[in-house]
Design a protein around this motif. Structure first.
Motif, short mmCIF file in Angstrom:
data_model
loop_
_atom_site.label_atom_id
_atom_site.label_comp_id
_atom_site.label_asym_id
_atom_site.label_seq_id
_atom_site.Cartn_x
_atom_site.Cartn_y
_atom_site.Cartn_z
N LEU A 83 -8.49 -33.47 -43.88
CA LEU A 83 -9.86 -33.05 -43.62
C LEU A 83 -9.96 -31.54 -43.81
N GLY A 84 -11.15 -31.00 -43.57
CA GLY A 84 -11.37 -29.57 -43.82
C GLY A 84 -11.22 -28.72 -42.56
N GLN A 85 -11.96 -27.62 -42.52
CA GLN A 85 -11.90 -26.68 -41.40
C GLN A 85 -12.39 -27.34 -40.10
N ASN A 86 -11.92 -26.82 -38.96
CA ASN A 86 -12.49 -27.31 -37.71
C ASN A 86 -13.75 -26.50 -37.37
N LEU A 87 -14.54 -27.01 -36.43
CA LEU A 87 -15.85 -26.39 -36.18
C LEU A 87 -15.74 -24.99 -35.57
N TYR A 88 -14.62 -24.71 -34.89
CA TYR A 88 -14.45 -23.34 -34.39
C TYR A 88 -14.25 -22.39 -35.57
N ASN A 94 -18.89 -17.92 -39.77
CA ASN A 94 -20.32 -17.58 -39.70
C ASN A 94 -20.55 -16.44 -38.69
N GLN A 95 -19.52 -15.65 -38.41
CA GLN A 95 -19.57 -14.52 -37.46
C GLN A 95 -20.03 -14.93 -36.05
N LEU A 96 -19.72 -16.16 -35.66
CA LEU A 96 -20.07 -16.66 -34.32
C LEU A 96 -21.55 -16.49 -34.01
N ARG A 97 -22.38 -16.67 -35.01
CA ARG A 97 -23.83 -16.55 -34.80
C ARG A 97 -24.52 -17.91 -34.67
N GLY A 98 -23.75 -18.95 -34.73
CA GLY A 98 -24.34 -20.27 -34.54
C GLY A 98 -24.86 -20.87 -35.84
N LEU A 99 -25.13 -22.16 -35.78
CA LEU A 99 -25.57 -22.89 -36.98
C LEU A 99 -27.06 -23.19 -36.90
N LYS A 100 -27.63 -23.47 -38.04
CA LYS A 100 -29.03 -23.89 -38.07
C LYS A 100 -29.20 -25.21 -37.34
N VAL A 101 -30.37 -25.41 -36.75
CA VAL A 101 -30.62 -26.62 -35.97
C VAL A 101 -30.35 -27.89 -36.79
N ALA A 194 -24.22 -26.95 -27.50
CA ALA A 194 -24.74 -25.61 -27.19
C ALA A 194 -24.00 -24.55 -28.00
N GLU A 195 -22.68 -24.70 -28.09
CA GLU A 195 -21.86 -23.72 -28.82
C GLU A 195 -22.18 -23.69 -30.31
N LEU A 196 -22.45 -24.86 -30.87
CA LEU A 196 -22.80 -24.91 -32.29
C LEU A 196 -24.08 -24.12 -32.53
N PHE A 197 -25.01 -24.18 -31.56
CA PHE A 197 -26.28 -23.47 -31.74
C PHE A 197 -26.16 -21.98 -31.48
N ILE A 198 -25.44 -21.58 -30.40
CA ILE A 198 -25.38 -20.14 -30.09
C ILE A 198 -24.15 -19.45 -30.68
N GLY A 199 -23.19 -20.24 -31.14
CA GLY A 199 -22.02 -19.63 -31.80
C GLY A 199 -20.91 -19.25 -30.85
N LEU A 200 -21.17 -19.27 -29.54
CA LEU A 200 -20.18 -18.89 -28.53
C LEU A 200 -20.05 -20.00 -27.50
#
Ligand code: ADP
Ligand code: MG
Length: 332
Positions: A83-88, A94-101, A194-200
Motif C-alpha cells: 500500500l502507499g503512505q499512511n495518513l499521518y 500537507n504541512q499538517l494543515r488538514g485535508l479538504k472536507v 477531526a485530525e484529518l480536518f485540522i491536520g493535528l
C-alpha cells in the motif's frame, strides 16, 4: 471425508490435502473458525489445523489483504499487499494543515465500511490512528484508504489487556479502566476524523491525565457518573465528592458526584508533563475548533458552512463519553 468437507471450507481443505496435510477428522468449532485433525505427511504425526474464517473475502471493505505467511528462522512473517503512505505521512506532506472536507468525507466512509465488517465479526482493532490507515491504489482517480495493523486486535467479550490504544486516540473507558467493546474503535475514529480536518491530533496529551483534561475542555462535561462509579481507575483522575457536587457536570448537565482532580492533586508520575503541549492547539470547544478552522479566517462560503456544521454533528456522535450512546459504525 465428505461429511467433514461440508463443514469446512472446501477450497482450503483441497489445497491442504494436496500439499502436506491430510484431513482426518473435525476437532472443534472455535469463535474464529474450525479446527481439523490432520496427518502431517512431513513429520508423520497428527496435528491440529485451524482454518480461520475469511473476513471480507472479496476485498470490498478497505481492509489490508494478507497474501501469504511463512516462518523464517523462527520468525512468523506475513506478506501483505503493498500500500502507499499512511495518513499521518499524508498530513505531514500537507504541512499538517488538514485535508479538504471532500477527502475527510471519502476517507471516513471507507474506514467506516471496514469498521462495519470488524464489528460484525466482533473484532476490536484497538489501535486505530492515522499511522494505521494507508492510502491504497486509487479506484478511478478517487482517493482510497485501507485499514492495517491488526497486531493489537482482540475479540469483543474476550478482552485481555487494559493498556491498549495509542494515547492520543485512547477512549475514555480505556483511560478509566472500564470494560471495553468495539465502541473504543469509534472513539479513535472520531479523533482521526477531526485530525484529518485540522491536520493535528485533537487530544495530544503528554499524559493520560492531560488527554482526559483536553477531552473535557474541548467536548465539555465529563464522563457520566455510571462509568466513573464502575471504572477501576477513576481515582487516578477524579475525587468522589458526594452526590450533588455543583461544580462538575456530565455532558447532559446533570450534577456529578465526581470532581476532576487539579494538576496539584494528581500523582507526580502523572503531573510530569510539559506545560505547553507538543502541538500548538487552541483549547476551544469542538464547534468553534471546527467551525473557525484555521482560526484566523472568518469568511466561509455557504458550502463550507454546511460542511462544517455537519462535521461537528458527526464528531459529536463519535466523541461521546458514554460508550453505550456513542454511534456504531452503521449509525455513523
Ligand atoms: P506496527 O504494529 O509496528 O505499528 P504496522 O503494521 O502498523 O506495524 O506497520 C508500520 C508501518 O509500516 C505503517 O504505519 C506503514 O507506514 C508501513 N506499512 C505497514 N504495512 C504496509 C503495507 N502493506 N504497505 C505499505 N506500507 C506499510
Ligand atoms: Mg501500526
Amino acid at each position: 471425508n465428505w461429511d467433514l468437507i461440508l463443514y469446512v471450507n472446501l477450497e482450503l481443505v483441497n489445497k491442504m490435502s494436496n500439499r502436506r496435510f491430510i484431513v482426518k477428522d473435525m476437532l472443534g468449532q472455535g469463535t474464529f473458525g474450525q479446527v481439523v485433525k490432520c496427518w502431517d505427511t512431513e513429520t508423520n504425526d497428527y496435528v491440529a489445523v485451524k482454518l480461520n474464517q475469511k473476513f471480507d473475502p472479496d476485498d470490498k471493505h478497505n481492509i489490508v489483504r494478507m497474501l501469504d505467511y511463512l516462518s523464517f528462522q523462527n520468525h512468523l512473517c506475513i506478506a501483505f499487499e503493498m500500500l502507499g503512505q499512511n495518513l499521518y505521512e499524508l498530513l505531514k506532506r500537507n504541512q499538517l494543515r488538514g485535508l479538504k472536507v471532500k477527502y475527510v468525507r471519502a476517507f471516513s466512509k471507507q474506514i467506516l465500511d471496514a469498521m462495519v465488517v470488524m464489528r460484525d465479526a466482533g473484532i476490536i482493532h484497538c489501535d486505530l490512528k492515522p499511522e494505521n490507515i494507508l492510502l491504497a491504489p486509487s479506484v478511478a482517480t478517487a482517493a482510497a484508504v485501507k485499514v492495517i495493523d491488526f497486531g493489537s486486535a482482540c475479540l469483543e467479550g474476550k478482552t485481555v489487556y487494559s493498556y491498549i490504544q495509542s494515547r492520543y486516540y485512547r477512549s475514555p473507558e480505556v483511560l478509566l479502566g472500564y470494560p471495553y467493546t468495539t465502541a473504543i474503535d469509534m472513539w479513535s475514529f472520531g479523533c482521526i476524523v477531526a485530525e484529518l480536518f485540522i491536520g493535528l491530533p485533537l487530544f495530544p496529551g503528554a499524559s493520560e491525565y492531560d488527554v482526559l483534561q483536553r477531552m473535557m475542555t474541548i467536548l465539555g462535561g465529563q464522563p457520566p457518573d455510571d462509568l466513573l462509579r464502575e471504572a477501576k481507575d477513576t481515582g487516578r483522575f477524579f475525587k468522589h465528592v458526594g452526590s450533588i457536587f455543583p461544580g462538575s457536570e456530565a455532558p447532559d448537565g446533570i450534577p456529578s458526584a465526581y470532581r476532576f482532580l487539579s494538576e496539584e492533586e494528581i500523582e507526580t508520575r502523572e503531573s510530569k508533563r510539559p506545560k505547553v503541549g507538543k502541538w500548538y492547539f487552541p483549547r476551544l470547544k469542538l464547534d468553534r475548533l471546527i467551525y473557525n478552522y484555521p482560526w484566523n479566517n472568518s469568511e466561509l462560503t455557504e458550502t463550507e458552512e454546511t460542511d462544517r456544521l455537519a462535521l461537528v454533528d458527526f464528531l459529536k456522535g463519535l466523541l461521546e463519553f458514554d460508550p453505550n450512546k456513542r454511534w456504531s459504525p452503521v449509525q455513523a
